[in-house]
Write a protein that holds these residues in place. Structure first.
Motif, PDB file in Angstrom:
ATOM      1  N   LEU A 229      45.252  27.528  42.966  1.00  0.00           N
ATOM      2  CA  LEU A 229      46.014  28.758  42.874  1.00  0.00           C
ATOM      3  C   LEU A 229      45.111  29.939  42.522  1.00  0.00           C
ATOM      4  O   LEU A 229      45.237  31.030  43.099  1.00  0.00           O
ATOM      5  N   PHE A 230      44.198  29.714  41.585  1.00  0.00           N
ATOM      6  CA  PHE A 230      43.266  30.782  41.202  1.00  0.00           C
ATOM      7  C   PHE A 230      42.387  31.199  42.381  1.00  0.00           C
ATOM      8  O   PHE A 230      42.151  32.386  42.604  1.00  0.00           O
TER       9      PHE A 230
ATOM     10  N   VAL B 223      42.886  36.643  47.892  1.00  0.00           N
ATOM     11  CA  VAL B 223      43.823  37.728  48.188  1.00  0.00           C
ATOM     12  C   VAL B 223      43.356  39.029  47.527  1.00  0.00           C
ATOM     13  O   VAL B 223      43.378  40.105  48.146  1.00  0.00           O
ATOM     14  N   ALA B 224      42.944  38.935  46.250  1.00  0.00           N
ATOM     15  CA  ALA B 224      42.496  40.136  45.536  1.00  0.00           C
ATOM     16  C   ALA B 224      41.239  40.720  46.178  1.00  0.00           C
ATOM     17  O   ALA B 224      41.089  41.939  46.292  1.00  0.00           O
TER      18      ALA B 224
ATOM     19  N   ARG C 164      43.349  25.416  39.766  1.00  0.00           N
ATOM     20  CA  ARG C 164      42.139  25.914  40.410  1.00  0.00           C
ATOM     21  C   ARG C 164      42.423  26.408  41.822  1.00  0.00           C
ATOM     22  O   ARG C 164      41.907  27.444  42.249  1.00  0.00           O
TER      23      ARG C 164
ATOM     24  N   MET D  82      43.089  30.960  45.547  1.00  0.00           N
ATOM     25  CA  MET D  82      43.902  31.697  46.516  1.00  0.00           C
ATOM     26  C   MET D  82      44.134  33.132  46.053  1.00  0.00           C
ATOM     27  O   MET D  82      44.039  34.076  46.837  1.00  0.00           O
ATOM     28  N   LEU D  83      44.423  33.306  44.773  1.00  0.00           N
ATOM     29  CA  LEU D  83      44.639  34.653  44.255  1.00  0.00           C
ATOM     30  C   LEU D  83      43.365  35.481  44.330  1.00  0.00           C
ATOM     31  O   LEU D  83      43.411  36.688  44.615  1.00  0.00           O
ATOM     32  N   ALA D  84      42.203  34.833  44.070  1.00  0.00           N
ATOM     33  CA  ALA D  84      40.936  35.552  44.152  1.00  0.00           C
ATOM     34  C   ALA D  84      40.657  36.028  45.563  1.00  0.00           C
ATOM     35  O   ALA D  84      40.186  37.155  45.784  1.00  0.00           O
TER      36      ALA D  84
END
Length: 283
Positions: free
Chosen positions: A49-50, A56-57, A47, A52-54
């Protein structure tokens, strides 16, 4: 049985004694503790990691949008106008253009289509308007023009809903009926027109003028030259009475009748043509 005695005469016994107090036990040898890897909550890690990626995106998307927005939100280069009745008259196209110019330099994405549509529908000859975007830099206006059903007074018009408007895109024919009434009675007069038309049309009569006077009295003029005086109350009941007497006694004589007065409680009065307006009462 022999026994060894001491000097005091008692029997001698060998007794083995232990020291007083708790006994001591030697501790086991110490074991060396082995290092173990801590347990990882993979669900929580996933969660995080997701998330953080969200983030960034999202940041990358916002940055890209800021770069692309000026390229996409271009100034409007052309306005296309369509009408369900065919080509819109040049003077009406000019009115549409003038209304849109009130919004300044409209741009493709940031233009408020709802506000533009509302402004166009305020034009007297526009019944409905719909505005849509056409990629990459055009607007399309679909106009539903007002359809006059009758004249209202001398210079205005009524649509099928009894709404008054002031302009028409095409001149109506001479068969357009004229409706007259006090201000604010437009819808009432239009509804009465439809009710009377449904009764008179099967009899071969077309209404050319329907008038509601200030005191509430109704007057009808037909294209065939017949006048009907209906009074103020029970209009439909009086018309049913007229149709009954018409079928029974007047049908063959209608060409000689100029006026029918239905303001009586029972029956009607007939005024004949070319007979000094002599009237005949029919019960």
């Amino acid at each position: 049985m022999g026994m060894r005695t001491g000097n005091n005469g008692k029997a001698g016994m060998r007794v083995q004694t232990t020291p007083r107090g708790a006994s001591r036990v030697a501790p086991p040898p110490a074991r060396r503790r082995q290092w173990r890897m801590p347990r990882i909550n993979w669900r929580l890690a996933g969660r995080l990691l997701f998330a953080m990626l969200a983030v960034v995106a999202l940041g990358a998307g916002l940055q890209a949008w800021q770069v692309l927005w000026p390229q996409l939100d271009r100034p409007i280069s052309q306005v296309l106008v369509e009408s369900k009745l065919g080509e819109v008259a040049p003077q009406n196209q000019q009115q549409l253009q003038q209304e849109l110019e009130r919004f300044g330099e409209a741009r493709f994405l940031s233009a408020s289509l709802a506000a533009m549509q509302q402004a166009l529908e305020q034009l007297p000859w526009v019944d409905q308007a719909r505005i849509s975007r056409v990629w990459p830099d055009q607007l399309k206006i679909e106009v539903v023009e007002q359809q006059p059903i009758a004249r209202w007074g001398e210079q205005q018009w009524l649509n099928s809903r009894g709404q008054v408007f002031h302009g028409v895109t095409r001149a109506p024919g001479d068969t357009m009926p004229q409706l007259v009434g006090p201000e604010g009675t437009e819808e009432q007069v239009m509804q009465q027109y439809w009710s009377l038309t449904r009764i008179l049309r099967p009899m071969g009569y077309s209404i050319t003028r329907l008038e509601l006077r200030a005191r509430g009295s109704w007057f009808v003029h037909t294209r065939e030259g017949l006048e009907l005086l209906l009074g103020r109350d029970e209009i439909l009941e009086k018309m049913r009475r007229f149709t009954t007497i018409y079928e029974r006694e007047l049908k063959e004589q209608m060409k000689q009748i100029a006026r029918v007065d239905l303001r009586y409680a029972n029956g009607l009065a007939v005024a004949w043509r070319d007979e000094d307006n002599n009237e005949t009462t029919v019960q």
